[in-house]
Design a protein around this motif. Structure first.
Motif, PDB file in Angstrom:
ATOM      1  N   ASP A 175       0.859  -1.184   0.000  1.00  0.00           N
ATOM      2  CA  ASP A 175       0.000   0.000   0.000  1.00  0.00           C
ATOM      3  C   ASP A 175       0.898   1.238   0.000  1.00  0.00           C
ATOM      4  O   ASP A 175       1.331   1.711   1.052  1.00  0.00           O
ATOM      5  CB  ASP A 175      -0.913  -0.032   1.227  1.00  0.00           C
ATOM      6  CG  ASP A 175      -1.971   1.053   1.210  1.00  0.00           C
ATOM      7  OD1 ASP A 175      -2.013   1.837   0.236  1.00  0.00           O
ATOM      8  OD2 ASP A 175      -2.760   1.120   2.172  1.00  0.00           O
ATOM      9  N   ASN A 176       1.192   1.761  -1.183  1.00  0.00           N
ATOM     10  CA  ASN A 176       2.153   2.853  -1.320  1.00  0.00           C
ATOM     11  C   ASN A 176       1.676   4.137  -0.645  1.00  0.00           C
ATOM     12  O   ASN A 176       0.548   4.588  -0.893  1.00  0.00           O
ATOM     13  CB  ASN A 176       2.421   3.138  -2.797  1.00  0.00           C
ATOM     14  CG  ASN A 176       3.298   2.090  -3.448  1.00  0.00           C
ATOM     15  OD1 ASN A 176       4.063   1.409  -2.775  1.00  0.00           O
ATOM     16  ND2 ASN A 176       3.193   1.965  -4.760  1.00  0.00           N
ATOM     17  N   ASP A 177       2.540   4.708   0.174  1.00  0.00           N
ATOM     18  CA  ASP A 177       2.242   5.977   0.825  1.00  0.00           C
ATOM     19  C   ASP A 177       2.059   7.065  -0.235  1.00  0.00           C
ATOM     20  O   ASP A 177       2.953   7.274  -1.068  1.00  0.00           O
ATOM     21  CB  ASP A 177       3.387   6.346   1.766  1.00  0.00           C
ATOM     22  CG  ASP A 177       3.200   7.707   2.387  1.00  0.00           C
ATOM     23  OD1 ASP A 177       2.246   7.860   3.159  1.00  0.00           O
ATOM     24  OD2 ASP A 177       4.003   8.614   2.074  1.00  0.00           O
ATOM     25  N   PRO A 178       0.942   7.781  -0.244  1.00  0.00           N
ATOM     26  CA  PRO A 178       0.694   8.766  -1.310  1.00  0.00           C
ATOM     27  C   PRO A 178       1.744   9.868  -1.389  1.00  0.00           C
ATOM     28  O   PRO A 178       2.198  10.224  -2.489  1.00  0.00           O
ATOM     29  CB  PRO A 178      -0.684   9.327  -0.951  1.00  0.00           C
ATOM     30  CG  PRO A 178      -1.346   8.235  -0.184  1.00  0.00           C
ATOM     31  CD  PRO A 178      -0.255   7.593   0.603  1.00  0.00           C
ATOM     32  N   ALA A 179       2.149  10.422  -0.252  1.00  0.00           N
ATOM     33  CA  ALA A 179       3.120  11.521  -0.289  1.00  0.00           C
ATOM     34  C   ALA A 179       4.476  11.038  -0.784  1.00  0.00           C
ATOM     35  O   ALA A 179       5.138  11.725  -1.582  1.00  0.00           O
ATOM     36  CB  ALA A 179       3.251  12.138   1.104  1.00  0.00           C
ATOM     37  N   THR A 180       4.899   9.874  -0.331  1.00  0.00           N
ATOM     38  CA  THR A 180       6.170   9.305  -0.781  1.00  0.00           C
ATOM     39  C   THR A 180       6.114   9.000  -2.266  1.00  0.00           C
ATOM     40  O   THR A 180       7.069   9.275  -3.017  1.00  0.00           O
ATOM     41  CB  THR A 180       6.484   8.029   0.012  1.00  0.00           C
ATOM     42  OG1 THR A 180       6.515   8.342   1.412  1.00  0.00           O
ATOM     43  CG2 THR A 180       7.808   7.428  -0.402  1.00  0.00           C
ATOM     44  N   THR A 181       5.007   8.446  -2.703  1.00  0.00           N
ATOM     45  CA  THR A 181       4.851   8.116  -4.116  1.00  0.00           C
ATOM     46  C   THR A 181       4.876   9.369  -4.979  1.00  0.00           C
ATOM     47  O   THR A 181       5.511   9.385  -6.048  1.00  0.00           O
ATOM     48  CB  THR A 181       3.532   7.346  -4.337  1.00  0.00           C
ATOM     49  OG1 THR A 181       3.512   6.198  -3.488  1.00  0.00           O
ATOM     50  CG2 THR A 181       3.402   6.899  -5.785  1.00  0.00           C
ATOM     51  N   GLU A 182       4.213  10.422  -4.534  1.00  0.00           N
ATOM     52  CA  GLU A 182       4.205  11.677  -5.292  1.00  0.00           C
ATOM     53  C   GLU A 182       5.613  12.256  -5.392  1.00  0.00           C
ATOM     54  O   GLU A 182       6.003  12.777  -6.438  1.00  0.00           O
ATOM     55  CB  GLU A 182       3.259  12.678  -4.623  1.00  0.00           C
ATOM     56  CG  GLU A 182       3.268  14.065  -5.259  1.00  0.00           C
ATOM     57  CD  GLU A 182       2.946  14.066  -6.746  1.00  0.00           C
ATOM     58  OE1 GLU A 182       3.485  14.942  -7.464  1.00  0.00           O
ATOM     59  OE2 GLU A 182       2.169  13.191  -7.195  1.00  0.00           O
ATOM     60  N   ARG A 183       6.370  12.149  -4.338  1.00  0.00           N
ATOM     61  CA  ARG A 183       7.746  12.674  -4.342  1.00  0.00           C
ATOM     62  C   ARG A 183       8.608  11.922  -5.351  1.00  0.00           C
ATOM     63  O   ARG A 183       9.357  12.524  -6.121  1.00  0.00           O
ATOM     64  CB  ARG A 183       8.324  12.561  -2.936  1.00  0.00           C
ATOM     65  CG  ARG A 183       9.611  13.312  -2.709  1.00  0.00           C
ATOM     66  CD  ARG A 183       9.833  13.444  -1.220  1.00  0.00           C
ATOM     67  NE  ARG A 183      11.094  14.082  -0.891  1.00  0.00           N
ATOM     68  CZ  ARG A 183      11.444  14.438   0.349  1.00  0.00           C
ATOM     69  NH1 ARG A 183      10.602  14.214   1.351  1.00  0.00           N
ATOM     70  NH2 ARG A 183      12.619  15.003   0.580  1.00  0.00           N
ATOM     71  N   VAL A 184       8.475  10.586  -5.367  1.00  0.00           N
ATOM     72  CA  VAL A 184       9.231   9.769  -6.324  1.00  0.00           C
ATOM     73  C   VAL A 184       8.722  10.012  -7.747  1.00  0.00           C
ATOM     74  O   VAL A 184       9.510  10.156  -8.684  1.00  0.00           O
ATOM     75  CB  VAL A 184       9.142   8.279  -5.955  1.00  0.00           C
ATOM     76  CG1 VAL A 184       9.702   7.403  -7.071  1.00  0.00           C
ATOM     77  CG2 VAL A 184       9.897   8.013  -4.657  1.00  0.00           C
ATOM     78  N   ALA A 185       7.403  10.081  -7.912  1.00  0.00           N
ATOM     79  CA  ALA A 185       6.834  10.298  -9.248  1.00  0.00           C
ATOM     80  C   ALA A 185       7.289  11.634  -9.826  1.00  0.00           C
ATOM     81  O   ALA A 185       7.582  11.733 -11.026  1.00  0.00           O
ATOM     82  CB  ALA A 185       5.313  10.237  -9.183  1.00  0.00           C
ATOM     83  N   SER A 186       7.360  12.667  -8.998  1.00  0.00           N
ATOM     84  CA  SER A 186       7.821  13.974  -9.476  1.00  0.00           C
ATOM     85  C   SER A 186       9.283  13.913  -9.906  1.00  0.00           C
ATOM     86  O   SER A 186       9.665  14.500 -10.933  1.00  0.00           O
ATOM     87  CB  SER A 186       7.651  15.024  -8.377  1.00  0.00           C
ATOM     88  OG  SER A 186       6.274  15.215  -8.079  1.00  0.00           O
ATOM     89  N   ALA A 187      10.100  13.192  -9.132  1.00  0.00           N
ATOM     90  CA  ALA A 187      11.506  13.037  -9.499  1.00  0.00           C
ATOM     91  C   ALA A 187      11.645  12.264 -10.804  1.00  0.00           C
ATOM     92  O   ALA A 187      12.463  12.602 -11.677  1.00  0.00           O
ATOM     93  CB  ALA A 187      12.267  12.336  -8.377  1.00  0.00           C
ATOM     94  N   PHE A 188      10.829  11.225 -10.968  1.00  0.00           N
ATOM     95  CA  PHE A 188      10.855  10.443 -12.213  1.00  0.00           C
ATOM     96  C   PHE A 188      10.426  11.306 -13.403  1.00  0.00           C
ATOM     97  O   PHE A 188      11.027  11.238 -14.481  1.00  0.00           O
ATOM     98  CB  PHE A 188       9.937   9.235 -12.105  1.00  0.00           C
ATOM     99  CG  PHE A 188      10.484   8.097 -11.282  1.00  0.00           C
ATOM    100  CD1 PHE A 188      11.793   8.094 -10.843  1.00  0.00           C
ATOM    101  CD2 PHE A 188       9.674   7.009 -10.954  1.00  0.00           C
ATOM    102  CE1 PHE A 188      12.298   7.041 -10.088  1.00  0.00           C
ATOM    103  CE2 PHE A 188      10.166   5.951 -10.213  1.00  0.00           C
ATOM    104  CZ  PHE A 188      11.470   5.966  -9.769  1.00  0.00           C
TER     105      PHE A 188
END
Length: 420
Positions: free
Chosen positions: A317-330
């Motif tokens: 269950d991916n943490d939304p804030a962590t995922t957004e941070r990684v997605a923005s970097a990607f």
């Protein structure tokens, strides 16, 4: 320093190490090892980490390896790769194809293959570790690289946790992991929230009364009973799970009897359950017990049925804030090669690690299928027929750009916390 600038600095050595990394991958692919038996792989990992200056811990949870690299004050990021292979006979025809065999948990000799891409994961994480070690000026903080055994068995992460992982990696701020999938090579995809299902394997034993096949009136036939259970179980998802929920219930095995003219006295069913919420899992577990028990009563079983949960994987269950941070970097680094992926019905035990450490996490996918071949299959509507998926004897990621992309993704994601 922006993430892209820091990534460019860290990844400057990628081209120089590419040939060595590719050869490492070939060696890993050619020498796969079953769950809890990853001795050669673990030794290779430890050797590389020590060479690159990591404080290295071996034997964590059996064959697990953890490397710690400190580079000043800052965040602590954990990157994880799994190491084990599967009891599958390889049919890819690649030059580094596995001919290895191993002994499984029952003592049987079985073929062994990296049919799920864990060799890619190991090679990419070792590559990322080396790049970070070689560019201390571009980042600060602490990098933890964790090489986990026995993901396929579902207990490797718990084994490392139970063996004192928290004491080795104290102070972790975030945990990150990736998986190579049957998607176009060069692509990366994130997903906020539940991305991989929880999974439970359930062994159900139902009891009848044996008799001669010519005298069914003297028997309570467990074969018929098992068949009725299978049919009724098909209604659980269709009629008891809300349409807005996703769940899977599979009966993967029925075993009963030895001869055509002997009605046996018991039958065994192996069930697999996939869910994305604790409430749905509990409801489906209750429905399975209710249906099996009721069918046994309807058939006049002389004994109550038996239920055993013998394999369980947690929800990812991916943490939304962590995922957004990684997605923005990607998105910043990969541009149009970065996107999202849908929920997957596969399962993983990675989340046991951040859950035990009490830290947020995200888990993303990279592609490993030749992009042109994937697009041809997509245009023809033949992805399911033409594209081998994980756990297939035909599944082997293309070497490039898969290794480059997996290495870059780990570096970029970690730099979302570690960039100077």
């Amino acid at each position: 320093m922006t993430i892209s600038a820091a990534a460019s600095a860290v990844l400057a050595g990628l081209a120089d190490m590419r040939a060595e990394q590719e050869e490492l991958y070939r060696s890993l692919h050619q020498h796969p090892e079953l769950s809890h038996q990853e001795h050669r792989t673990a030794a290779t990992v430890a050797e590389h980490l020590r060479r690159d200056g990591f404080q290295t811990h071996t034997g964590v949870g059996g064959t697990g390896v953890v490397g710690v690299l400190r580079n000043g004050t800052g965040s602590t990021v954990l990157l994880r790769a799994d190491m084990d292979a599967l009891p599958v006979r390889e049919q890819t025809g690649v030059s580094c194809a596995s001919t290895a065999t191993g002994t499984d948990s029952t003592g049987a000799e079985v073929p062994v293959m990296h049919a799920c891409g864990h060799d890619v994961h190991v090679a990419c994480l070792l590559g990322a570790a080396r790049l970070f070690a070689g560019s201390p000026g571009a980042w600060r903080g602490t990098l933890v690289v964790l090489f986990q055994p026995a993901e396929e068995a579902g207990d490797g992460a718990r084994g490392m946790v139970d063996d004192g992982l928290a004491g080795i990696v104290a102070g972790v701020d975030v945990a990150l992991a990736q998986h190579v999938m049957a998607l176009p090579a060069g692509s990366v995809g994130t997903h906020a929230g539940p991305v991989l299902s929880a999974a439970d394997s359930i062994r159900v034993t139902v009891h009848g009364r044996g008799a001669h096949g010519s005298m069914p009136q003297a028997a309570v036939d467990p074969v018929v009973l098992a068949a009725m259970i299978v049919v009724r179980l098909q209604t659980v998802v269709a009629r008891e799970v809300p349409p807005t929920e996703t769940a899977v219930l599979t009966v993967g095995s029925i075993q009963a009897g030895t001869r055509s003219n002997v009605i046996p006295d018991s039958a065994r069913l192996l069930l697999n359950l996939r869910t994305y919420s604790a409430d749905t899992r509990a409801a489906m577990m209750a429905a399975i017990r209710r249906i099996v028990t009721a069918e046994c009563q309807a058939s006049g079983s002389p004994r109550e049925p038996e239920f055993e949960i013998y394999d369980s994987f947690p929800l990812t269950d991916n943490d939304p804030a962590t995922t957004e941070r990684v997605a923005s970097a990607f998105a910043e680094f990969f541009a149009d090669r970065a996107g999202t992926v849908p929920q997957q019905s596969a399962s993983e035990d990675f989340s046991d690690i951040p859950r035990a450490l009490g830290v947020p996490y995200t888990y993303w996918c990279i592609g490993g299928i030749d992009a042109d071949a994937y697009r041809r299959a997509e245009r023809a509507g033949r992805i399911a027929q033409d594209i081998p998926v994980n756990h297939s004897p035909l599944f082997v990621p293309v070497l490039q750009p898969t290794l480059d992309t997996g290495t870059q993704a780990l570096v970029v994601a970690a730099l979302a916390w570690l960039a100077r």
